[in-house]
Scaffold this motif. Structure first.
Motif, mmCIF file in Angstrom:
data_model
loop_
_atom_site.group_PDB
_atom_site.id
_atom_site.type_symbol
_atom_site.label_atom_id
_atom_site.label_comp_id
_atom_site.label_asym_id
_atom_site.label_seq_id
_atom_site.Cartn_x
_atom_site.Cartn_y
_atom_site.Cartn_z
ATOM 1 N N ASN A 198 0.822 -1.216 0.000
ATOM 2 C CA ASN A 198 0.000 0.000 0.000
ATOM 3 C C ASN A 198 0.853 1.264 0.000
ATOM 4 N N MET A 199 1.894 1.245 0.825
ATOM 5 C CA MET A 199 2.761 2.434 0.913
ATOM 6 C C MET A 199 3.456 2.684 -0.429
ATOM 7 N N ALA A 200 3.986 1.615 -1.027
ATOM 8 C CA ALA A 200 4.700 1.748 -2.302
ATOM 9 C C ALA A 200 3.766 2.286 -3.388
ATOM 10 N N GLU A 201 2.545 1.794 -3.371
ATOM 11 C CA GLU A 201 1.568 2.241 -4.372
ATOM 12 C C GLU A 201 1.329 3.743 -4.257
ATOM 13 N N LYS A 202 1.155 4.180 -3.011
ATOM 14 C CA LYS A 202 0.912 5.613 -2.769
ATOM 15 C C LYS A 202 2.095 6.463 -3.230
ATOM 16 N N MET A 203 3.307 5.907 -3.089
ATOM 17 C CA MET A 203 4.514 6.664 -3.455
ATOM 18 C C MET A 203 4.858 6.470 -4.927
ATOM 19 N N ASN A 204 4.018 5.712 -5.609
ATOM 20 C CA ASN A 204 4.253 5.441 -7.027
ATOM 21 C C ASN A 204 5.603 4.735 -7.279
ATOM 22 N N LEU A 205 5.930 3.819 -6.366
ATOM 23 C CA LEU A 205 7.151 3.026 -6.509
ATOM 24 C C LEU A 205 6.764 1.621 -6.961
#
Ligand SMILES: Nc1ncnc2c1ncn2[C@@H]1O[C@H](COP(=O)(O)OP(=O)(O)OP(=O)(O)O)[C@@H](O)[C@H]1O
Ligand SMILES: [Mg+2]
Length: 250
Positions: A198-205
């Motif tokens: 979820n965090m990576a998705e939000k950061m577009n990583l």
């Protein structure tokens, strides 16, 4: 020729993952492993401790340079000496960079060094570079064309933040990076996975894979044994292999 750089926050598992990558990729490809961390330990992880680094050669060069006359001599001085410190393992070669000259130094020796690396790269199908923690290695710009920048994160927001900063800095420095992806390492459970995803998705990583916490790997490291001893069916080995398949670089 494909250049892969392993980067990330301190202690996330860069060196271990770099070593596993070299092991897996060298099953089918001609691989050069470059240990670009001044605290050289990729070579140890691969079971081929190096005795001399590029930094040692550079120091020798700085001592002797006044006696070396024409341009050509300096170039060939470096080339022949760099060639002589490449360790040849069964399936891959390895070279360690050692200590840099210092930040902001654009000395002649550094430029030659870059040229030598570019030349060396031509002899291999894959170059895997393990770097020191943080962003300094990018600022040094020893590698200017990166096919794949793999940022290793542990199970932490800070690990992903570092990935984000590395991406920004690479852009600012005009380093050509074809693809940047994050590997989450030392993952213990589904909760970790979901949270990081979820965090990576939000950061577009792009989160390309999860490597589980592997007791066998930790035990080898504890005893200072090389990762070549890690079994093919160990959780970390299998997970790195899956990442290689997903990236389609094997
Ligand atoms: N998948 C894993 N399972 C268990 N332990 C791991 C795993 N990956 C790394 N470790 C442990 O984490 C520690 C750091 O690993 P490693 O040296 O590869 O990190 P690093 O990012 O290269 O560190 P540095 O920033 O100092 O270069 C080591 O003790 C290693 O055994
Ligand atoms: Mg390391």
């Amino acid at each position: 020729m494909t250049t892969i750089v392993i980067s990330g926050k301190g202690g996330t598992g860069k060196t271990n993952i770099a070593a596993l990558l070299v092991r897996i990729l060298s099953e089918n490809k001609l691989v050069l492993a470059i240990d670009a961390d001044p605290d050289t330990n990729l070579a140890d992880a691969l079971g081929f401790p190096v005795t001399k680094t590029v930094g040692d050669i550079r120091e020798g060069f700085l001592d002797e340079k006044d006696e070396l006359a024409p341009e050509l001599d300096k170039q060939s001085y470096f080339e022949s000496r760099v060639m002589s410190i490449i360790e040849e393992a069964d399936r891959f070669d390895i070279i360690a960079m050692g200590r840099p000259e210092g930040p902001g130094c654009y000395c002649y020796a550094n430029n030659i060094l870059r040229a030598v690396i570019e030349k060396l790269e031509g002899n291999y199908e894959m170059v895997v570079i393990d770097t020191e923690a943080g962003l300094e290695h990018l600022s040094r710009r020893t590698v200017r064309d990166i096919d794949l920048l793999l940022v290793v994160s542990d199970v932490s927001k800070r690990g992903l933040d570092t990935a984000d900063r590395i991406r920004t800095l690479a852009n600012e420095l005009n380093i050509r990076v074809k693809r940047i992806a994050v590997i989450a390492n030392k993952v213990r459970n589904e909760h970790d996975r979901e949270k990081l995803k979820n965090m990576a998705e939000k950061m577009n990583l792009e989160l390309i894979g999860f490597i589980p916490f592997d007791e066998g790997l930790a035990a080898l490291d504890l005893d200072g044994l090389p990762l070549t001893q890690l079994k093919d069916d160990s959780p970390a080995f299998k997970a790195v292999k899956e990442v290689v398949e997903r990236l389609n670089i094997g």
